[in-house]
Design an enzyme around this catalytic site. Structure first.
Site, short mmCIF file in Angstrom:
data_model
loop_
_atom_site.label_atom_id
_atom_site.label_comp_id
_atom_site.label_asym_id
_atom_site.label_seq_id
_atom_site.Cartn_x
_atom_site.Cartn_y
_atom_site.Cartn_z
N ASP A 87 106.67 -51.43 -61.19
CA ASP A 87 105.54 -50.58 -61.79
C ASP A 87 105.81 -48.79 -61.64
O ASP A 87 105.38 -48.28 -62.63
CB ASP A 87 104.33 -51.66 -62.10
CG ASP A 87 105.13 -52.99 -63.11
OD1 ASP A 87 105.86 -52.81 -63.51
OD2 ASP A 87 103.88 -53.22 -63.11
N ARG A 140 75.73 -42.25 -63.56
CA ARG A 140 75.58 -41.81 -62.28
C ARG A 140 76.04 -43.39 -61.27
O ARG A 140 76.44 -44.77 -61.56
CB ARG A 140 74.36 -41.69 -61.44
CG ARG A 140 73.59 -40.56 -61.98
CD ARG A 140 72.38 -40.42 -61.39
NE ARG A 140 71.14 -39.72 -61.84
CZ ARG A 140 71.04 -39.37 -62.92
NH1 ARG A 140 70.56 -40.59 -64.22
NH2 ARG A 140 70.08 -37.83 -63.37
N ASP A 149 80.86 -44.75 -58.58
CA ASP A 149 81.46 -43.94 -58.01
C ASP A 149 82.24 -43.14 -58.94
O ASP A 149 83.16 -41.92 -58.58
CB ASP A 149 82.59 -44.49 -57.70
CG ASP A 149 81.44 -45.30 -56.00
OD1 ASP A 149 80.36 -44.89 -55.78
OD2 ASP A 149 81.93 -46.24 -55.00
#
Length: 264
Positions: A45, A148, A150
């Site tokens: 892919d 808020r 990652d």
């Protein structure tokens, strides 16, 4: 008909690439890397993602075919044992065009004037260069939440089986023109709160991220990782363009899902 072939670069894929190129030319098809009608991706892919970005300016003129030389992938209809059958089909048989939705990413900058536009086949992610990502999230021009955590992942239906799935997002059939927003390790406590669930947006909706403190971000577009500075906003929506696949045999999407995640 004009064709091109892209290879993963490993010995097995390179051998198949040479075989495909030679056999199709024996059928009087013209090899043309600049303006192909069909692009055959040999590898995985990731190889097809590379081919998509290479020919993203020709999406209305070029159709893609995937040959998987490892485990079965979502964008591959063919395996090495079927190469002769595939070559005859390409040379002798009219093909069906299947279209999948794409993601448009528009980055605008604080000082105005310029902007950057990208197309993604699988997904785009936004992460802070350093520390927690803090972004105001607007839906259709209206404030929705302050995120808020990652980072955020915005995926296409066909890309919903990739990083989005690992984040707990839903798998969406690619006949549905939509995008999906999934959170990466959001902060939720008595002070900070996000929706905490993946969001699926229809084609006429937009999702816009606006920086709260730091204006520099790490943006990925499929396999490409890009650093953007002085960002004013990042807008996501279903793109006007679509990717086109040349299909010579049925291979339903849910069968692909079953083969990849369930079937032994």
């Amino acid at each position: 008909m004009k064709f091109a072939v892209t290879s993963k670069g490993d010995p097995k894929s390179n051998t198949l690439t040479h075989k495909i190129k030679t056999y199709l030319q024996d059928f009087d098809l013209k090899y043309d890397e600049d303006t192909p009608d069909i692009v055959i991706s040999v590898g995985g892919d990731g190889t097809l993602l590379y081919a998509f970005h290479r020919y993203s300016s020709r999406l209305d003129k070029t159709a893609f075919i995937g040959v998987h030389t490892g485990h079965l992938g979502f964008y591959a209809d063919w395996v090495p044992e079927e190469i002769e059958k595939m070559i005859i089909a390409i040379a002798k048989t009219p093909y069906q065009i299947i279209e999948y939705p794409l993601l448009e990413v528009m980055v605008r900058y604080q000082h105005g004037g310029r902007e950057s536009r990208y197309l993604a086949l699988n997904e785009a992610t936004v992460k802070s260069v350093d520390g927690t990502l803090v972004m105001d999230v607007d839906m259709r021009g209206q404030h929705f939440e302050r995120f808020r955590g990652d980072g955020l992942c915005v995926s296409t239906p066909s890309g919903s089986t990739a990083y989005n799935k690992a984040l707990g997002g839903a798998i969406i059939h690619p006949s549905i023109p939509a995008i999906q927003v999934a959170e990466m390790a959001s902060i939720n406590n008595r002070v900070f709160r996000t929706i905490g669930s993946p969001l699926i947006l229809p084609a006429h909706h937009t999702c816009t991220l606006k920086p709260v403190n730091r204006p520099d971000f790490q943006l990925t577009i499929d396999h490409l990782s890009l650093l953007h500075k002085d960002v004013k906003s990042i807008q996501f929506r279903v793109a006007d363009e679509k990717i086109r696949f040349a299909r010579f045999k049925p291979f339903p999407f849910w069968k692909r899902v079953q083969y990849s995640f369930i079937k032994d």
